[in-house]
Design a protein around this motif. Sequence first.
Motif, PDB file in Angstrom:
ATOM      1  N   MET A   1       0.439  -9.829   3.209  1.00 57.03           N
ATOM      2  CA  MET A   1       1.221  -9.590   2.016  1.00 57.03           C
ATOM      3  C   MET A   1       2.497 -10.409   2.091  1.00 57.03           C
ATOM      4  N   GLU A   2       2.508 -11.480   1.319  1.00 55.66           N
ATOM      5  CA  GLU A   2       3.696 -12.326   1.306  1.00 55.66           C
ATOM      6  C   GLU A   2       4.189 -12.629  -0.100  1.00 55.66           C
ATOM      7  N   ARG A   3       3.277 -12.591  -1.058  1.00 56.94           N
ATOM      8  CA  ARG A   3       3.619 -12.842  -2.470  1.00 56.94           C
ATOM      9  C   ARG A   3       3.045 -11.663  -3.246  1.00 56.94           C
ATOM     10  N   ILE A   4       3.919 -10.714  -3.566  1.00 58.51           N
ATOM     11  CA  ILE A   4       3.482  -9.394  -4.011  1.00 58.51           C
ATOM     12  C   ILE A   4       3.966  -9.082  -5.422  1.00 58.51           C
ATOM     13  N   LEU A   5       3.032  -8.581  -6.244  1.00 51.61           N
ATOM     14  CA  LEU A   5       3.377  -8.028  -7.552  1.00 51.61           C
ATOM     15  C   LEU A   5       3.236  -6.521  -7.472  1.00 51.61           C
ATOM     16  N   VAL A   6       4.245  -5.813  -7.945  1.00 47.34           N
ATOM     17  CA  VAL A   6       4.164  -4.361  -8.079  1.00 47.34           C
ATOM     18  C   VAL A   6       4.032  -4.102  -9.574  1.00 47.34           C
ATOM     19  N   VAL A   7       2.886  -3.544  -9.979  1.00 45.05           N
ATOM     20  CA  VAL A   7       2.586  -3.401 -11.399  1.00 45.05           C
ATOM     21  C   VAL A   7       2.334  -1.945 -11.757  1.00 45.05           C
ATOM     22  N   GLY A   8       2.434  -1.659 -13.053  1.00 41.64           N
ATOM     23  CA  GLY A   8       2.206  -0.322 -13.575  1.00 41.64           C
ATOM     24  C   GLY A   8       2.959  -0.175 -14.875  1.00 41.64           C
ATOM     25  N   SER A   9       2.854   0.975 -15.459  1.00 44.38           N
ATOM     26  CA  SER A   9       3.532   1.253 -16.723  1.00 44.38           C
ATOM     27  C   SER A   9       5.038   1.358 -16.532  1.00 44.38           C
ATOM     28  N   THR A  10       5.759   1.205 -17.628  1.00 40.81           N
ATOM     29  CA  THR A  10       7.193   1.443 -17.613  1.00 40.81           C
ATOM     30  C   THR A  10       7.442   2.855 -17.092  1.00 40.81           C
ATOM     31  N   GLY A  11       8.327   2.976 -16.121  1.00 41.96           N
ATOM     32  CA  GLY A  11       8.666   4.280 -15.568  1.00 41.96           C
ATOM     33  C   GLY A  11       7.815   4.720 -14.394  1.00 41.96           C
ATOM     34  N   ALA A  12       6.841   3.909 -13.990  1.00 43.77           N
ATOM     35  CA  ALA A  12       5.954   4.307 -12.888  1.00 43.77           C
ATOM     36  C   ALA A  12       6.674   4.307 -11.543  1.00 43.77           C
ATOM     37  N   GLY A  13       7.702   3.484 -11.407  1.00 43.27           N
ATOM     38  CA  GLY A  13       8.415   3.398 -10.133  1.00 43.27           C
ATOM     39  C   GLY A  13       8.221   2.062  -9.441  1.00 43.27           C
ATOM     40  N   LYS A  14       8.003   1.016 -10.221  1.00 43.33           N
ATOM     41  CA  LYS A  14       7.763  -0.306  -9.656  1.00 43.33           C
ATOM     42  C   LYS A  14       8.948  -0.792  -8.818  1.00 43.33           C
ATOM     43  N   SER A  15      10.139  -0.724  -9.376  1.00 46.61           N
ATOM     44  CA  SER A  15      11.333  -1.163  -8.636  1.00 46.61           C
ATOM     45  C   SER A  15      11.582  -0.267  -7.432  1.00 46.61           C
ATOM     46  N   THR A  16      11.363   1.019  -7.620  1.00 46.49           N
ATOM     47  CA  THR A  16      11.573   1.990  -6.546  1.00 46.49           C
ATOM     48  C   THR A  16      10.649   1.704  -5.366  1.00 46.49           C
ATOM     49  N   LEU A  17       9.443   1.219  -5.613  1.00 48.38           N
ATOM     50  CA  LEU A  17       8.532   0.848  -4.532  1.00 48.38           C
ATOM     51  C   LEU A  17       8.837  -0.552  -4.005  1.00 48.38           C
ATOM     52  N   ALA A  18       9.110  -1.487  -4.893  1.00 47.44           N
ATOM     53  CA  ALA A  18       9.301  -2.885  -4.481  1.00 47.44           C
ATOM     54  C   ALA A  18      10.456  -3.046  -3.502  1.00 47.44           C
ATOM     55  N   ARG A  19      11.536  -2.313  -3.716  1.00 43.99           N
ATOM     56  CA  ARG A  19      12.697  -2.451  -2.820  1.00 43.99           C
ATOM     57  C   ARG A  19      12.356  -2.136  -1.362  1.00 43.99           C
ATOM     58  N   PRO A  20      11.823  -0.940  -1.055  1.00 47.75           N
ATOM     59  CA  PRO A  20      11.542  -0.658   0.360  1.00 47.75           C
ATOM     60  C   PRO A  20      10.414  -1.516   0.938  1.00 47.75           C
ATOM     61  N   VAL A  21       9.436  -1.894   0.125  1.00 46.72           N
ATOM     62  CA  VAL A  21       8.387  -2.787   0.627  1.00 46.72           C
ATOM     63  C   VAL A  21       9.018  -4.116   1.019  1.00 46.72           C
ATOM     64  N   GLY A  22       9.892  -4.640   0.157  1.00 51.70           N
ATOM     65  CA  GLY A  22      10.580  -5.880   0.472  1.00 51.70           C
ATOM     66  C   GLY A  22      11.371  -5.798   1.762  1.00 51.70           C
ATOM     67  N   VAL A  23      12.069  -4.674   1.947  1.00 55.15           N
ATOM     68  CA  VAL A  23      12.863  -4.494   3.167  1.00 55.15           C
ATOM     69  C   VAL A  23      11.958  -4.422   4.393  1.00 55.15           C
TER      70      VAL A  23
END
Length: 173
Positions: free
Chosen positions: A1-23
Amino acid sequence: MERILVVGSTGAGKSTLARPVGVRLAVPYHEMDALYFNGPDWAVNQGLTDDVLRLTSEPRWIIDSIGSPEVRDLLWEKADTVLWLDYPRRVIMPRVLRRSLRRTVTRESVFGGNRETWAGWFSREHPAWWAWSQYANRRREIERRTGDPLFAPLTTHRFAQPADTEAWLASLR
């Protein structure tokens, strides 16, 4: 996993997941809405395609979006992994309503210095209305893309419930 898209509906928590995965993976995180809206009055970034081309030419990145239409194919062609938050409406709608209410009440600055307003709640572009009206279309689009032979090299992790996502995230440690 090096080039990752976090997808889903508005409000699903995409940013909330992407941040810790990135870290955890030491992958630079980019928020698509912050790239898309880059000025007052929800101004749209006229250089979005160039910005996304630049970001996706890097060897490692995580972006929290299916991608706006003008960059969607580019993102999906460059990604190697999709994290799909495929949650039911009963999970998503309370989340997006709480987030928008908080942003409206606190006058929190979001993308390009903009703010959600009480008047904005009556617009079809408001996140709550958008989440409700686009839910089925967004889900079909993601399902189509994850099943498209063009994107077959992608590894897709599809999460049906927040507990599934949390367990997966905990396994990254």
